[in-house]
Design an enzyme around this catalytic site. Structure first.
Site, PDB file in Angstrom:
ATOM      1  N   LYS A 164      -6.902  -7.073  -0.084  1.00 18.27           N
ATOM      2  CA  LYS A 164      -7.515  -7.196   1.145  1.00 18.27           C
ATOM      3  C   LYS A 164      -7.073  -9.244   0.941  1.00 18.27           C
ATOM      4  O   LYS A 164      -7.934  -9.329   3.041  1.00 18.27           O
ATOM      5  CB  LYS A 164      -8.970  -8.106   0.046  1.00 18.27           C
ATOM      6  CG  LYS A 164      -9.378  -6.207  -0.337  1.00 18.27           C
ATOM      7  CD  LYS A 164     -11.028  -6.557  -1.517  1.00 18.27           C
ATOM      8  CE  LYS A 164     -11.279  -4.881  -1.965  1.00 18.27           C
ATOM      9  NZ  LYS A 164     -11.719  -4.041  -0.591  1.00 18.27           N
ATOM     10  N   ASP A 168     -12.172  -5.087   5.176  1.00 18.95           N
ATOM     11  CA  ASP A 168     -11.248  -6.686   5.556  1.00 18.95           C
ATOM     12  C   ASP A 168     -11.005  -6.978   7.074  1.00 18.95           C
ATOM     13  O   ASP A 168     -10.803  -8.556   7.291  1.00 18.95           O
ATOM     14  CB  ASP A 168      -9.393  -6.643   5.078  1.00 18.95           C
ATOM     15  CG  ASP A 168      -9.758  -6.255   3.705  1.00 18.95           C
ATOM     16  OD1 ASP A 168     -10.411  -6.246   2.893  1.00 18.95           O
ATOM     17  OD2 ASP A 168      -8.763  -5.496   3.606  1.00 18.95           O
ATOM     18  N   GLN A 215     -22.928   2.134   9.734  1.00 18.47           N
ATOM     19  CA  GLN A 215     -24.741   1.887  10.552  1.00 18.47           C
ATOM     20  C   GLN A 215     -24.571   0.031  10.567  1.00 18.47           C
ATOM     21  O   GLN A 215     -25.506  -0.565  11.133  1.00 18.47           O
ATOM     22  CB  GLN A 215     -25.595   1.083   9.016  1.00 18.47           C
ATOM     23  CG  GLN A 215     -25.884   2.570   8.550  1.00 18.47           C
ATOM     24  CD  GLN A 215     -27.258   2.887   7.948  1.00 18.47           C
ATOM     25  OE1 GLN A 215     -28.246   3.284   7.856  1.00 18.47           O
ATOM     26  NE2 GLN A 215     -26.272   3.541   6.301  1.00 18.47           N
ATOM     27  N   GLY A 216     -23.283  -0.845  11.165  1.00 16.98           N
ATOM     28  CA  GLY A 216     -23.214  -1.598  11.628  1.00 16.98           C
ATOM     29  C   GLY A 216     -23.095  -3.129  10.053  1.00 16.98           C
ATOM     30  O   GLY A 216     -22.772  -2.530   9.403  1.00 16.98           O
ATOM     31  N   LEU A 223     -21.983  -2.172   6.453  1.00 13.65           N
ATOM     32  CA  LEU A 223     -22.732  -0.835   6.184  1.00 13.65           C
ATOM     33  C   LEU A 223     -22.150   0.335   6.910  1.00 13.65           C
ATOM     34  O   LEU A 223     -22.493   1.395   7.182  1.00 13.65           O
ATOM     35  CB  LEU A 223     -24.163  -0.694   6.973  1.00 13.65           C
ATOM     36  CG  LEU A 223     -25.278  -1.900   5.950  1.00 13.65           C
ATOM     37  CD1 LEU A 223     -26.429  -1.422   7.096  1.00 13.65           C
ATOM     38  CD2 LEU A 223     -25.638  -1.368   4.543  1.00 13.65           C
ATOM     39  N   ASP A 249       0.692  -1.271  -0.020  1.00 14.23           N
ATOM     40  CA  ASP A 249      -0.030  -0.035   0.499  1.00 14.23           C
ATOM     41  C   ASP A 249       0.837   1.619  -0.289  1.00 14.23           C
ATOM     42  O   ASP A 249       1.227   1.797   0.805  1.00 14.23           O
ATOM     43  CB  ASP A 249      -0.772   0.338   1.674  1.00 14.23           C
ATOM     44  CG  ASP A 249      -2.256  -0.848   1.268  1.00 14.23           C
ATOM     45  OD1 ASP A 249      -2.915  -1.304  -0.048  1.00 14.23           O
ATOM     46  OD2 ASP A 249      -2.916  -1.297   2.217  1.00 14.23           O
TER      47      ASP A 249
END
Length: 309
Positions: A41, A255, A225-226, A222, A14
């Site tokens: 990933k 990940d 939002q979990g 999400l 990265d």
């Protein structure tokens, strides 16, 4: 004795650039910082799973170069067992990551290098390892035929299979039927189903669609939002995010979730408890810079989960 977690995927180095905004085409902007570190990933998920307490083997392909050396050091430090084929030509993969300074949001370009040559033959060479796994995980950064072959071997042996369909890409007919669990985020779920996903209700609809398309069950993540757990044989469940502290970087959150989710399933936890474990793993990771270096240790995850709500 529980079998290992076997993860197929890509390692990339990265290269992360932090700035107030992305440059437009033809424009140069000044950055706030730069960092070089381990990514990809599959590799990130392997590191997350190992640090969360799993016995993890990682299947990939590297070149014999400086970034390949970085991969081997990263896995050694995290406790990941490499199952790697080496290419004598080509390069180990790299990723460009733009980080928006004000929010921690990101945009990424991945060049997989020799990991783009991972083949069905590479998978068959590790068939015995896959067959004795407790959980097999793959994503879509390596060639699809290799991912499909790994899922086939695992499914035939009764191993729990997880597909993290990232980055988003069309899937061939029958691939989802090889997956006990598919774990897309909002944009990936939308790409696979054609349904707009922006909240728990729409996430459940997308999860139901993925099951109709062949998946055994779905977990739609999400972000803040979990996640929504949609089992193939029961009611959906929305599990909220766990706030740990200020968000520093979201790059490795998915990940982290998948690594933690795989560990919990490998230990025989219920799907709901496995999702909670994954959410806690991701919740800690976003409070730290980087991807693999941000993955939390098992004790940190357990402490967060035992914290009074």
């Amino acid at each position: 004795m529980l079998g290992p977690i076997v993860i197929l995927g890509v390692f990339v180095a990265d290269t992360a650039y932090r700035a107030a905004r992305q440059p437009r085409l033809g424009e140069t902007v000044m950055g706030d910082s730069f960092a070089l570190g381990p990514g990809g990933k599959g590799s990130n998920q392997a590191v997350a799973a190992a640090k969360a307490g799993g016995k993890v083997h990682f299947l990939s392909r590297l070149a014999r170069d400086a970034f390949g050396d970085l991969a081997l050091r990263t896995w050694s430090e995290a406790g990941v067992t490499p199952e790697v084929a080496f290419s004598e030509q080509g390069y180990t993969g790299a990723a460009y990551i733009f980080l928006e300074a004000g929010t921690g949001n990101n945009a990424i370009i991945v060049s997989p290098g020799v990991a783009g040559d991972i083949s069905e033959e590479d998978i068959d060479a590790r068939a015995d390892l896959i067959r004795r796994a407790s959980v097999f995980v793959t994503q879509l950064e390596q060639p699809l035929p290799a991912a499909i072959r790994g899922l086939q071997l695992a499914k035939e042996a009764g191993v729990v299979t997880i597909l993290n369909p990232a980055p988003a890409a069309p899937l061939p007919d029958g691939m989802l039927a090889l997956c006990d669990w598919v774990t897309p985020n909002e944009s990936e779920a939308e790409a696979l189903t054609g349904l707009l996903v922006h909240d728990p209700i729409t996430a459940e609809a997308a999860g139901r669609m993925l099951i109709l398309m062949g998946a055994g069950g779905a977990v739609v993540t999400l972000g803040a939002q979990g996640a929504v757990l949609v089992p193939g044989d029961g009611a959906a469940l929305h599990l909220p995010a766990i706030h740990v502290g200020p968000v520093v970087e979201t790059t490795g959150a998915g990940d982290a979730f998948n690594g933690g989710f795989a560990v919990a399933l490998s230990e025989g936890r219920s799907p709901a408890d496995a999702v909670r474990f994954g959410i806690a793993t991701a919740g800690i990771s976003v409070t730290r810079p980087g991807t693999a270096p941000a993955m939390p240790m098992r004790a940190e995850i357990e402490a967060l989960l035992s914290r009074p709500s």
